[in-house]
Write a protein that holds these residues in place. Structure first.
Motif, PDB file in Angstrom:
ATOM      1  N   GLU A 192       0.848 -16.845   7.007  1.00 52.90           N
ATOM      2  CA  GLU A 192       1.675 -17.666   6.117  1.00 52.90           C
ATOM      3  C   GLU A 192       1.202 -17.533   4.670  1.00 52.90           C
ATOM      4  N   GLN A 193      -0.121 -17.562   4.481  1.00 54.50           N
ATOM      5  CA  GLN A 193      -0.667 -17.385   3.130  1.00 54.50           C
ATOM      6  C   GLN A 193      -0.362 -15.989   2.598  1.00 54.50           C
ATOM      7  N   PHE A 194      -0.484 -15.007   3.467  1.00 53.90           N
ATOM      8  CA  PHE A 194      -0.184 -13.630   3.080  1.00 53.90           C
ATOM      9  C   PHE A 194       1.255 -13.516   2.580  1.00 53.90           C
ATOM     10  N   GLN A 195       2.198 -14.101   3.307  1.00 50.33           N
ATOM     11  CA  GLN A 195       3.600 -14.023   2.918  1.00 50.33           C
ATOM     12  C   GLN A 195       3.843 -14.697   1.566  1.00 50.33           C
ATOM     13  N   GLU A 196       3.173 -15.810   1.330  1.00 53.14           N
ATOM     14  CA  GLU A 196       3.396 -16.561   0.103  1.00 53.14           C
ATOM     15  C   GLU A 196       2.681 -15.949  -1.107  1.00 53.14           C
ATOM     16  N   GLU A 197       1.474 -15.435  -0.890  1.00 55.40           N
ATOM     17  CA  GLU A 197       0.624 -15.055  -2.019  1.00 55.40           C
ATOM     18  C   GLU A 197       0.632 -13.570  -2.362  1.00 55.40           C
ATOM     19  N   VAL A 198       0.961 -12.715  -1.398  1.00 57.40           N
ATOM     20  CA  VAL A 198       0.783 -11.279  -1.599  1.00 57.40           C
ATOM     21  C   VAL A 198       2.124 -10.606  -1.863  1.00 57.40           C
ATOM     22  N   SER A 199       2.163  -9.813  -2.903  1.00 57.71           N
ATOM     23  CA  SER A 199       3.319  -8.973  -3.183  1.00 57.71           C
ATOM     24  C   SER A 199       2.822  -7.650  -3.759  1.00 57.71           C
ATOM     25  N   ILE A 200       3.637  -6.618  -3.599  1.00 57.77           N
ATOM     26  CA  ILE A 200       3.283  -5.310  -4.154  1.00 57.77           C
ATOM     27  C   ILE A 200       3.860  -5.231  -5.565  1.00 57.77           C
ATOM     28  N   SER A 201       2.992  -5.010  -6.546  1.00 61.25           N
ATOM     29  CA  SER A 201       3.411  -4.985  -7.942  1.00 61.25           C
ATOM     30  C   SER A 201       3.991  -3.618  -8.307  1.00 61.25           C
ATOM     31  N   ASP A 202       4.674  -3.570  -9.430  1.00 62.78           N
ATOM     32  CA  ASP A 202       5.173  -2.293  -9.932  1.00 62.78           C
ATOM     33  C   ASP A 202       4.022  -1.321 -10.181  1.00 62.78           C
ATOM     34  N   ALA A 203       2.904  -1.869 -10.679  1.00 64.27           N
ATOM     35  CA  ALA A 203       1.745  -1.018 -10.970  1.00 64.27           C
ATOM     36  C   ALA A 203       1.209  -0.388  -9.686  1.00 64.27           C
ATOM     37  N   GLN A 204       1.123  -1.174  -8.607  1.00 65.38           N
ATOM     38  CA  GLN A 204       0.637  -0.629  -7.336  1.00 65.38           C
ATOM     39  C   GLN A 204       1.609   0.401  -6.781  1.00 65.38           C
ATOM     40  N   MET A 205       2.914   0.127  -6.926  1.00 66.55           N
ATOM     41  CA  MET A 205       3.911   1.090  -6.475  1.00 66.55           C
ATOM     42  C   MET A 205       3.766   2.406  -7.236  1.00 66.55           C
ATOM     43  N   ASN A 206       3.606   2.320  -8.538  1.00 69.06           N
ATOM     44  CA  ASN A 206       3.436   3.533  -9.347  1.00 69.06           C
ATOM     45  C   ASN A 206       2.131   4.242  -9.021  1.00 69.06           C
ATOM     46  N   ASP A 207       1.102   3.466  -8.729  1.00 70.95           N
ATOM     47  CA  ASP A 207      -0.177   4.069  -8.329  1.00 70.95           C
ATOM     48  C   ASP A 207      -0.013   4.863  -7.025  1.00 70.95           C
ATOM     49  N   PHE A 208       0.809   4.338  -6.127  1.00 72.04           N
ATOM     50  CA  PHE A 208       1.026   5.043  -4.863  1.00 72.04           C
ATOM     51  C   PHE A 208       1.773   6.358  -5.090  1.00 72.04           C
ATOM     52  N   VAL A 209       2.771   6.326  -5.958  1.00 74.58           N
ATOM     53  CA  VAL A 209       3.489   7.560  -6.274  1.00 74.58           C
ATOM     54  C   VAL A 209       2.530   8.587  -6.875  1.00 74.58           C
ATOM     55  N   ALA A 210       1.649   8.136  -7.766  1.00 69.91           N
ATOM     56  CA  ALA A 210       0.650   9.028  -8.347  1.00 69.91           C
ATOM     57  C   ALA A 210      -0.317   9.534  -7.276  1.00 69.91           C
ATOM     58  N   TYR A 211      -0.661   8.660  -6.322  1.00 73.61           N
ATOM     59  CA  TYR A 211      -1.529   9.020  -5.201  1.00 73.61           C
ATOM     60  C   TYR A 211      -0.915  10.166  -4.398  1.00 73.61           C
ATOM     61  N   LEU A 212       0.405  10.080  -4.165  1.00 74.22           N
ATOM     62  CA  LEU A 212       1.098  11.140  -3.441  1.00 74.22           C
ATOM     63  C   LEU A 212       1.170  12.419  -4.268  1.00 74.22           C
ATOM     64  N   ASN A 213       1.490  12.280  -5.537  1.00 72.86           N
ATOM     65  CA  ASN A 213       1.592  13.458  -6.402  1.00 72.86           C
ATOM     66  C   ASN A 213       0.277  14.223  -6.464  1.00 72.86           C
ATOM     67  N   ALA A 214      -0.832  13.482  -6.453  1.00 79.42           N
ATOM     68  CA  ALA A 214      -2.147  14.119  -6.498  1.00 79.42           C
ATOM     69  C   ALA A 214      -2.447  14.880  -5.209  1.00 79.42           C
ATOM     70  N   ARG A 215      -1.703  14.579  -4.157  1.00 80.25           N
ATOM     71  CA  ARG A 215      -1.873  15.253  -2.874  1.00 80.25           C
ATOM     72  C   ARG A 215      -0.711  16.198  -2.581  1.00 80.25           C
ATOM     73  N   ASN A 216      -0.099  16.655  -3.653  1.00 81.44           N
ATOM     74  CA  ASN A 216       0.957  17.677  -3.607  1.00 81.44           C
ATOM     75  C   ASN A 216       2.226  17.221  -2.899  1.00 81.44           C
ATOM     76  N   LEU A 217       2.452  15.909  -2.836  1.00 75.19           N
ATOM     77  CA  LEU A 217       3.735  15.388  -2.371  1.00 75.19           C
ATOM     78  C   LEU A 217       4.436  14.809  -3.600  1.00 75.19           C
ATOM     79  N   LYS A 218       5.209  15.646  -4.239  1.00 78.89           N
ATOM     80  CA  LYS A 218       5.818  15.283  -5.518  1.00 78.89           C
ATOM     81  C   LYS A 218       7.095  14.477  -5.279  1.00 78.89           C
ATOM     82  N   ILE A 219       7.076  13.208  -5.621  1.00 83.01           N
ATOM     83  CA  ILE A 219       8.261  12.383  -5.462  1.00 83.01           C
ATOM     84  C   ILE A 219       8.445  11.498  -6.690  1.00 83.01           C
ATOM     85  N   ARG A 220       9.676  11.046  -6.847  1.00 82.15           N
ATOM     86  CA  ARG A 220       9.998  10.020  -7.837  1.00 82.15           C
ATOM     87  C   ARG A 220      10.777   8.931  -7.112  1.00 82.15           C
ATOM     88  N   ILE A 221      10.479   7.700  -7.439  1.00 83.66           N
ATOM     89  CA  ILE A 221      11.183   6.573  -6.828  1.00 83.66           C
ATOM     90  C   ILE A 221      11.985   5.861  -7.906  1.00 83.66           C
TER      91      ILE A 221
END
Length: 529
Positions: A454-483
């Protein structure tokens, strides 16, 4: 069994395949076992060739590898689902289908040359001993398990063992000084085949099965009865991506929904012998509304269940045309720790249809049929599914069904083939998303481990920065994507993976399914009842 990948050794490949073709073409299935396996000319010819290579060939050769390639070459010319399982893989395959193994019960990464616990399996020996997500196991019985030279196999061998034996673990826990000592008693650890079960609405239950193992019927019945106690009068059975497994397990699952003496399937072997499988009077969900979810990766035992439900007019099949595997295999030991899964029969749905796709064009063409489904448009439109009038069957309720290549759903759900969505799905399946989320959790491990759902649902969200970090994480591993258009989907998947690592698979499926078109459609259908 579907989905098992063959491995071919390069040495003497051409010779081995030629041998395989020759032997495969000369096998006489009307011969008795004595003629087939006894001291005949064909067997002696193969043995003599291997002996010549073993004793006379100019370079040292491992003839065991030649035998394995030859076996694969023979099976290659039978059908796509007769496969060889080498000794190195048989135990793992057997554990997967049995549904359990003996060990300490953790999921882990080899993270920065250390065993990092993702989660202690609920109810397993490690959880009982107090090990939790984020712990680093640095030694087992005084043997170090850290460093770049420690292989996954050696880690597994140290942690697995005989039942009721103890292993002394040294654990480094983030935020705690020094090492912690744990004594864990190895026990049977289940490999769950029921991924998730929860209430999708006040009256609609949901159960997802990832394969049909020995333990599946018991797992399923437990989940089903729990949902019924919570008020489930309708049920979603999710078989998407389920490659199959034991026919007996599929029969027992179908039996839960069908009335006594309704036909589940029948099999026919090379002599024409027919064996029928009927439902018993022990079903726990014989009258409630049933929806079965399938897709292009639902195969074998999944298709048995879907076919039995469809042909008996018992429920609604939702999704896309299934894989199309109507062959039955039996595993046979070869005496050296290896085994072969040999096709011994075909199975037929209650109306008499075979859903096996043709494989006379060879294994490569058989497995590339998936790509042709994209090209012919059937992933987006049910009207693009090719059917043959000669394979038309009618159920007792008057519904028309077709054989010849998978189960065609009653309610079609198109596949989203947008590149961004496909990239998200691939990143999930390939494990990139899981590793990325693990590193995020590690940055605030004490906080995340302290959260209730319940606390997780209320308090935790994925930010734009984390989303962009994940895209960069993939790009660094040769999975080139744009969201651009699927940002909400990516955030939902990332949060679902985080919930999975903290709370388990059921929460993952629940979060992912919130915007799933098939689940949304089923909820709408269930409200119409």
């Amino acid at each position: 069994m579907a989905g098992y990948q063959k491995k071919y050794l390069p040495i003497f490949f051409c010779v081995a395949v030629a041998l395989g073709i020759f032997i495969g073409s000369t096998l006489n299935y009307s011969s008795n076992p004595t003629n087939l396996l006894g001291g005949n000319a064909k067997k002696e010819k193969l043995n003599r060739l291997i002996d010549y290579i073993d004793y006379e060939y100019v370079d040292p050769i491992n003839t065991d590898s030649i035998v394995e390639v030859t076996v694969n070459g023979i099976l290659e010319n039978l059908d796509p689902h007769s496969v060889y399982i080498p000794p190195s893989e048989l135990q793992e395959v057997s554990e997967s289908m049995k549904g359990d193994f003996v060990g300490i019960g953790i999921s882990f990464y080899n993270f920065n040359d250390t065993i990092a616990v993702i989660q202690a399996i609920p109810g397993g020996p490690s959880e009982k001993a107090g090990i939790r997500g984020g712990d680093r196991i640095v030694a087992a019985d005084d043997q170090s398990l850290t460093g770049a030279d420690v292989l996954d196999d050696s880690i597994t061998n140290q942690l697995k063992g005989q039942i009721n034996t103890k292993v002394a673990l040294k654990v480094k826990r983030p935020g705690v000084d020094g090492l912690l000592d744990f004594k864990v008693t190895r026990s049977v650890v289940p490999l769950k085949s029921v991924d998730a079960s929860y209430m999708a609405t006040d009256t609609l239950g949901y159960i997802k099965i990832n394969r049909f193992a020995e333990s599946t019927p018991e797992e399923f019945e437990k989940a089903l009865l729990s949902l019924k106690r919570k008020g489930a009068r309708q049920l979603v059975l999710d078989l998407r991506g389920n490659p199959g497994g034991y026919i007996s397990a599929a029969e027992q699952i179908a039996d839960q929904f069908l009335k006594e003496d309704q036909l589940i399937l029948f099999t026919k072997n090379k002599t024409g012998k027919i064996e029928n499988a009927y439902a018993t009077d022990e079903g726990n969900f014989e009258t409630g509304k049933l929806y079965v979810l399938i897709n292009e990766n639902s195969a074998s035992a999944s298709e048995i269940v879907a076919g039995a439900i469809q042909d008996n007019d018992r429920g609604v099949i939702v999704g896309r045309r299934s894989f199309g595997k109507g062959l039955v295999q039996r595993e046979m030991q070869l005496g050296d720790g290896s085994a072969v899964r040999l096709t011994i029969a075909r199975y037929y749905t209650p109306t008499g249809r075979s859903i096996q796709r043709p494989y006379d064009a060879g294994n490569k063409a058989y497995y590339e049929d998936y790509l042709s489904r994209y090209k012919n448009g059937e992933m987006q439109s049910a009207d693009s599914i090719a059917v043959a009038d000669s394979l038309r069957y009618v159920t007792p309720g008057g519904n028309v069904v077709y054989g010849g290549g998978g189960i065609i759903p009653d309610v079609f759900i198109p596949k989203d083939t947008n590149y961004e969505k496909e990239a998200i799905t691939y990143a999930l399946r390939a494990g990139y998303m899981s590793r990325f989320i693990f590193e995020i959790i590690e940055q605030r491990r004490p906080y995340f481990n302290s959260l209730s759902y319940e606390q997780f649902q209320e308090e935790v969200s994925i930010s734009d920065a984390q989303m962009n970090d994940f895209v960069a994480y993939l790009n660094a591993r040769n999975l080139k994507i744009r969201i651009r258009d699927y940002k909400a989907d990516l955030k939902r998947y990332l949060k679902a993976v985080m919930a999975q690592q903290l709370f388990g698979n059921t929460i993952f499926e629940k979060l992912v399914n919130e915007e799933d078109p098939a689940i949304i459609k089923i909820k709408a259908l269930s409200r119409e009842e």
